[in-house]
Design a protein around this motif. Structure first.
Motif, mmCIF file in Angstrom:
data_model
loop_
_atom_site.group_PDB
_atom_site.id
_atom_site.type_symbol
_atom_site.label_atom_id
_atom_site.label_comp_id
_atom_site.label_asym_id
_atom_site.label_seq_id
_atom_site.Cartn_x
_atom_site.Cartn_y
_atom_site.Cartn_z
ATOM 1 N N LEU A 142 4.462 9.963 -9.687
ATOM 2 C CA LEU A 142 4.108 9.997 -11.106
ATOM 3 C C LEU A 142 3.432 11.323 -11.441
ATOM 4 O O LEU A 142 3.658 11.907 -12.502
ATOM 5 C CB LEU A 142 3.196 8.828 -11.448
ATOM 6 N N ASN A 143 2.577 11.779 -10.531
ATOM 7 C CA ASN A 143 1.882 13.045 -10.749
ATOM 8 C C ASN A 143 2.834 14.234 -10.805
ATOM 9 O O ASN A 143 2.531 15.246 -11.423
ATOM 10 C CB ASN A 143 0.822 13.283 -9.660
ATOM 11 N N LEU A 144 3.978 14.101 -10.139
ATOM 12 C CA LEU A 144 4.950 15.187 -10.160
ATOM 13 C C LEU A 144 5.964 15.014 -11.295
ATOM 14 O O LEU A 144 6.918 15.772 -11.415
ATOM 15 C CB LEU A 144 5.703 15.258 -8.823
ATOM 16 N N HIS A 175 2.525 1.677 -3.325
ATOM 17 C CA HIS A 175 1.511 2.061 -4.317
ATOM 18 C C HIS A 175 1.209 3.546 -4.240
ATOM 19 O O HIS A 175 1.142 4.250 -5.257
ATOM 20 C CB HIS A 175 0.241 1.243 -4.063
ATOM 21 N N SER A 176 1.037 4.019 -3.043
ATOM 22 C CA SER A 176 0.710 5.422 -2.846
ATOM 23 C C SER A 176 1.845 6.335 -3.304
ATOM 24 O O SER A 176 1.625 7.334 -3.997
ATOM 25 C CB SER A 176 0.398 5.661 -1.370
ATOM 26 N N TYR A 178 0.822 -1.215 0.000
ATOM 27 C CA TYR A 178 0.000 0.000 0.000
ATOM 28 C C TYR A 178 0.856 1.265 0.000
ATOM 29 O O TYR A 178 0.599 2.217 -0.726
ATOM 30 C CB TYR A 178 -0.948 0.029 1.189
ATOM 31 N N LYS A 198 4.153 5.614 -5.423
ATOM 32 C CA LYS A 198 4.228 5.480 -6.871
ATOM 33 C C LYS A 198 3.318 6.518 -7.534
ATOM 34 O O LYS A 198 3.704 7.206 -8.471
ATOM 35 C CB LYS A 198 3.809 4.062 -7.284
ATOM 36 N N GLY A 199 2.084 6.604 -7.050
ATOM 37 C CA GLY A 199 1.113 7.507 -7.639
ATOM 38 C C GLY A 199 1.493 8.966 -7.523
ATOM 39 O O GLY A 199 1.464 9.715 -8.500
ATOM 40 N N SER A 200 1.868 9.361 -6.322
ATOM 41 C CA SER A 200 2.159 10.787 -6.127
ATOM 42 C C SER A 200 3.407 11.225 -6.901
ATOM 43 O O SER A 200 3.457 12.339 -7.424
ATOM 44 C CB SER A 200 2.299 11.115 -4.640
#
Lengths: 119, 564
Positions: free
Chosen positions: A70-72, A63-64, A60, A66-68
């Motif tokens: 990617l957004n930056l 995963h989290s 988890y 990874k997402g943030s």
């Protein structure tokens, strides 16, 4: 394995950053600061969960992050997190510490570049 | 109209930087942002702010996005709250799980302004259309409720609550076009109707309205079932679309004559259950349904049957025979027929419903069965019908004379009774006696026509075979009639506190020796038509035969005294 994409994948996607800068305007430095602070926290969390060897928690957290990232636009950092997530998903945590080290290194690079960008 | 601005958009993501980015994108499009950090907060924010669209992260602590979505969707009820999942989940399985929990779409990271803007616009449009659909549905449900109320008033009025009648009609009849009607003729006869409109829903049932109006109006005025059927057929033919028609049956129970007249067009065979012998007479459908044939091509064939007290007639739609059980078998006619074996007349109605229910339990609705039954009884059990005496002038015509002569063609094709009755009840004082008057003119007319002009022998009516023969003969002789007439001479004059009505009938027949005739009610005689004469004598103040016996005069005074 962990070094597979190092040449092809960039540390920071400048296109994404430019768009974010346009989008947020004066709030852009806030975003960067928020990301840096949260990421540091996230890395600490990863250390703890890897130590506790609870695979699901590692998954988890990875995963989290990874997402943030990617957004930056931190594509390579995001990819490393994905690998860690994948490991944890299959319960294979024996390489996880190694992966985390790489994540830390990558993050320092990204952080530095982001700071440069701000100035 | 609704433009895609100033929507309330809930952003649920546990990642602060992600939230900040989304917030910026959404604000830039001119919308309001509400934030939540986890699934639990998302539900709380939904309850509090009623957002138009929700951007939901799939994986969140405390309560994850899928669970929050399930909760929110269930709280939304009929309203459409679009939920777009924010996810970097890649595998098809996880994505499918998101949709199954109620999500409407995905958006992957990194967030694209362009894509998010497009999705918000599309979902906002969908939300508006959905709301319109909901509004239309609500409107339709309301309209259906009104239609049902009107239909129930039409379909359930009349005299279905008489003690010798039992019926079952689906509460959803307004939507499947089944109709059941009952009304008394002025002489107390009982007319029943069962109709099954083709097609479904409201359009099918709408035909029942004019049908019921015609039925009640004409039966109450004394028209025969052939005349009612002709009028109904014409109306339905002209108003219903080609594919809509009405399978139906109409029967008349003559309480004095102890007979049944029946017309069946398209519904399953009627059963006439004879109590004494426990036999069933099947009255088959031999006519096309109502609304199919052009008026001049529609010639209703009516059959006549003797019907003793305690005998029961059963009318039904095909719902019984076509009732299905869990194995896909049909109830079928053999099963239905078997129920009648050895069963007491009064128990049949409940038995049929019970057995069909038992057979089809677990499949469909057994209360969708349309079933109508009536038993032959004496007029005293039901009493005479009460009619609306409010129409017509005060007083009305008090001194007048009228005569009507009917030749062969008229005798064949025209029933003068409703018209004559209508004239008589113009006299206010006679209005409340329409039942007696109708019975009176009906008996006198039928004697004049059948025994006078057609020279039929009523002794035949004593046996079941003879009964059928009598009516066959009547039909044959009437259609072959070349000469003869029946003349009505009516007159009214005022008296002290009321009036005096004179009804005279003369027929072209040979007459009979009335001086010697046996006036006992139990012995049918050639010219008396059995019961008829005893009844007629009871109804009027004076009854006199004249001439050869082919002329009779009845006197009816009003107000009636108890002793008369």
């Amino acid at each position: 394995m962990s070094q597979e994409y190092s040449e092809d994948v960039m540390h920071l996607d400048t296109q994404v950053l430019r768009e974010l800068q346009q989008l947020l305007g004066d709030d852009f430095p806030d975003l960067v600061e928020t990301f840096l602070k949260d990421s540091t926290q996230r890395i600490g969390e990863l250390e703890l969960t890897i130590e506790s060897t609870v695979a699901e928690d590692v998954r988890y957290a990875a995963h989290s992050f990874k997402g943030s990232s990617l957004n930056l636009g931190a594509v390579r950092l995001s990819e490393l997190c994905r690998q860690l997530e994948e490991m944890a998903l299959h319960g294979r945590l024996y390489r996880s510490s190694e992966c985390l080290e790489q994540i830390k290194v990558e993050f320092d690079l990204v952080a530095a570049e982001l700071q440069n960008n701000l100035n | 109209m609704n433009s895609v601005t100033d929507l309330k958009i809930l952003v649920a993501d546990d990642n602060r930087s992600d939230r900040m980015i989304l917030k910026a994108i959404v604000r830039r499009e001119g919308h309001q942002v509400i934030e939540a950090e986890n699934g639990h907060e998302a539900v709380t924010m939904y309850d509090q702010f009623q957002p138009d669209i929700i951007l939901m992260d799939a994986l969140m602590p405390v309560m994850n996005g899928l669970e929050a979505t399930r909760l929110i969707k269930s709280r939304a009820g009929g309203e459409l709250i679009p939920i777009i999942f924010l996810t970097s989940l890649q595998d098809a399985h996880s994505l499918a799980e998101c949709l199954e929990s109620g999500g409407d779409d995905f958006m992957s990271k990194p967030y694209s302004q362009v894509i998010l803007k497009a999705k918000i616009k599309a979902f906002s449009r969908m939300r508006v259309m959905h709301a319109q659909l909901e509004a239309h549905n609500k409107q339709m449900v309301l309209e259906q409720q009104v239609a049902k109320a009107v239909f129930d008033n039409v379909a359930h009025s009349g005299c279905l609550d008489l003690p010798n009648i039992r019926y079952s009609l689906s509460p959803m009849a307004v939507f499947n076009g089944d109709t059941v009607l009952a009304e008394r003729k002025p002489d107390g006869s009982l007319v029943l109707f069962l109709g099954d409109f083709t097609g479904h829903g409201l359009p099918a049932a709408i035909g029942a309205m004019p049908l019921a109006e015609i039925f009640y109006g004409m039966v109450a005025k004394g028209f025969s079932i052939e005349e009612v059927l002709r009028e109904v057929n014409s109306r339905l033919y002209s108003i219903l679309p080609t594919e809509v028609f009405c399978c139906a049956a109409m029967v008349e129970l003559n309480l004095y004559g102890k007979s049944l007249r029946a017309w069946v067009g398209g519904v399953p065979d009627l059963y006439l259950h004879q109590q004494q012998s426990s036999q069933i007479q099947k009255i088959r459908s031999d006519s096309l349904p109502l609304g199919v044939l052009e008026p001049h091509a529609f010639n209703p064939r009516v059959t006549e049957w003797p019907m003793a007290n305690g005998d029961r007639i059963f009318l039904w739609s095909d719902g019984i025979v076509e009732a299905e059980n869990t194995e896909g078998e049909f109830f079928g006619e053999p099963r239905l027929e078997a129920l009648f074996n050895g069963t007491d007349s009064e128990a049949l109605f409940d038995l049929i419903l019970f057995e069909v229910e038992r057979f089809s339990s677990g499949v469909g609705h057994s209360d969708d069965i349309t079933l109508l039954t009536a038993a032959m009884v004496d007029i005293e059990t039901l009493g005479m019908p009460r009619f609306d005496a409010s129409r017509g002038a005060i007083g009305g015509p008090l001194d007048w004379r009228m005569s009507l002569e009917l030749g062969p063609q008229s005798l064949k094709a025209f029933n003068p009774l409703p018209m004559i009755l209508n004239t008589l009840v113009e006299v206010e004082g006679l209005r409340s006696h329409s039942g007696e008057l109708y019975t009176l003119i009906s008996e006198l007319y039928s004697n004049a026509l059948e025994h006078g002009v057609l020279r039929l022998d009523s002794k035949q009516k004593a046996s079941a075979d003879g009964f059928a023969r009598y009516y066959n003969q009547r039909e044959q002789r009437l259609s072959a009639l070349e000469s003869g007439q029946v003349t009505f001479r009516l007159g009214h004059s005022p008296e002290a506190e009321g009036g005096r009505l004179t009804i005279e009938l003369e027929d072209s027949g040979p007459g009979f020796d009335y001086a010697k005739a046996n006036r006992s009610a139990d012995t049918p005689s050639v010219h008396y038509g059995g019961r008829g004469m005893a009844l007629v004598e009871k109804l009027c103040d004076q009854l006199q035969y004249e001439g050869k016996g082919n002329r009779v005069t009845a006197v009816f005074r009003w107000p009636r005294l108890e002793s008369r």
